[in-house]
Design an enzyme around this catalytic site. Structure first.
Site, PDB file in Angstrom:
ATOM      1  N   GLU A   1       0.823  -1.213   0.000  1.00 18.27           N
ATOM      2  CA  GLU A   1       0.000   0.000   0.000  1.00 18.27           C
ATOM      3  C   GLU A   1       0.855   1.260   0.000  1.00 18.27           C
ATOM      4  O   GLU A   1       0.552   2.231  -0.711  1.00 18.27           O
ATOM      5  CB  GLU A   1      -0.952  -0.012   1.195  1.00 18.27           C
ATOM      6  CG  GLU A   1      -2.080  -1.020   1.054  1.00 18.27           C
ATOM      7  CD  GLU A   1      -2.961  -1.101   2.296  1.00 18.27           C
ATOM      8  OE1 GLU A   1      -2.694  -0.349   3.257  1.00 18.27           O
ATOM      9  OE2 GLU A   1      -3.912  -1.908   2.303  1.00 18.27           O
TER      10      GLU A   1
ATOM     11  N   HIS B   1      -9.970  -0.091  -0.099  1.00 16.95           N
ATOM     12  CA  HIS B   1     -10.593  -0.774   1.027  1.00 16.95           C
ATOM     13  C   HIS B   1     -12.090  -0.991   0.824  1.00 16.95           C
ATOM     14  O   HIS B   1     -12.773  -1.485   1.718  1.00 16.95           O
ATOM     15  CB  HIS B   1     -10.356   0.016   2.318  1.00 16.95           C
ATOM     16  CG  HIS B   1      -8.908   0.096   2.711  1.00 16.95           C
ATOM     17  ND1 HIS B   1      -8.014   0.918   2.067  1.00 16.95           N
ATOM     18  CD2 HIS B   1      -8.197  -0.556   3.674  1.00 16.95           C
ATOM     19  CE1 HIS B   1      -6.816   0.771   2.612  1.00 16.95           C
ATOM     20  NE2 HIS B   1      -6.899  -0.108   3.575  1.00 16.95           N
TER      21      HIS B   1
END
Length: 311
Positions: A164, A198
């Site tokens: 990420e 997400h």
């Protein structure tokens, strides 16, 4: 490949960042949807598939970003420096941001201290406490081995933070800065894209964990709000320090600590510690992230290094 004096268009930078964010999520479904592989037989196999997909997405994003940015050299150290992967000022890039981040968790740390003291009292203190401490340290090797084989540990503390931060900080921020976006815009645009990665959690909550639509929406909404706030902070650290280590270790620490503890029943000191920590965080946010603490020079930087504009 562009030259060092060139820039990239805003539309290209935004389109690339959006594509990388979507790719980061969609590639997770490639094994079953596109490759038609059978469903994973275990949670471990399921997570390993996701690790491989995340790694492929990360490498592809790094390579694609290198060809878009106005990079003048293909030397390994130069390319790695573009992504904030540096060995100079490394301890500063790890220690100071961690200390700053820990201030937000002052309440959590005080609560853990209370828990440790209560455990010490339950063991009678004195010699019993030393036996307890010795027993604790004796269990560390076994705990390390257990954690090393736990895919959830790998996901939370290795794979997710590394991939990420590489995609949403190392790749996206240089693109946005070289496109001419203001630093504040880059700081708050990346977290919005970061939150897109997400959104797949809603599907997991709703289908796999059998949550109601409302409950899944509330849980994911809270997660998205938290990821936007953390993403802005991580972007701030990356730009101010020029070090990937700064947001990476802060990310790992936050994953370990979870949400900050605001209060605890019968323990007013926890709330006081939290408030004091937040005040300390605000006061030290800029002093502990001065670019000159992490870099030898803040003059004549390439377009992807934002700290020269924010010294």
């Amino acid at each position: 490949m562009a030259t060092d004096g060139e820039s990239i268009s805003m539309s290209l930078a935004v389109a690339t960042c959006v594509a990388m964010a979507l790719f980061y999520v969609l590639i997770l479904y490639v094994p079953t949807v596109i490759l038609r592989l059978p469903s994973a037989s275990s949670y471990t196999e399921f997570m390993i598939r996701r690790f491989i997909c995340a790694a492929i997405c990360t490498v592809a994003s790094l390579v694609f970003t290198a060809f878009i940015l106005p990079i003048k050299s293909w030397e390994a150290s130069y390319i790695l420096g573009v992504y904030g992967i540096r060995k100079d000022h490394l301890w500063q890039g790890v220690v100071y941001p961690l200390l700053l981040t820990s201030l937000v968790y002052a309440g959590s740390l005080v609560l853990k201290l209370f828990t440790l003291l209560e455990s010490w009292k339950e063991n009678g203190g004195g010699c019993s406490s030393f036996n307890y401490i010795r027993s604790f340290f004796q269990t560390i090797p076994a705990s390390v081995l257990t954690s090393a084989s736990n895919v959830s540990v790998w996901r939370n503390f290795i794979v997710a933070p590394v991939t990420e931060e590489l995609v949403f900080r190392s790749c996206m921020i240089p693109l946005l800065l070289c496109a001419g976006f203001r630093i504040n815009t880059a700081i708050f645009l990346c977290p919005v894209l970061f939150s897109l990665a997400h959104l797949n959690h809603f599907r997991e909550m709703y289908i796999r964990h059998n949550r109601s639509y409302l409950r899944a929406s509330l849980i994911v909404g809270l997660q998205l709000g938290y990821t936007v706030i953390f993403g802005a902070y991580a972007s701030f650290l990356f730009i101010r320090t020029g070090h990937l280590a700064a947001p990476l270790f802060a990310h790992i620490f936050c994953n370990y600590m979870g949400l900050p503890v605001l209060y605890a029943n019968g323990k007013g000191l926890v709330s006081a510690a939290f408030l004091g920590g937040v005040v300390g965080f605000v006061l030290l946010l800029f002093p502990l992230t001065k670019p000159l603490m992490y870099n030898d020079s803040t003059n004549d930087c390439p377009c992807w290094l934002g700290y020269c504009l924010w010294n």
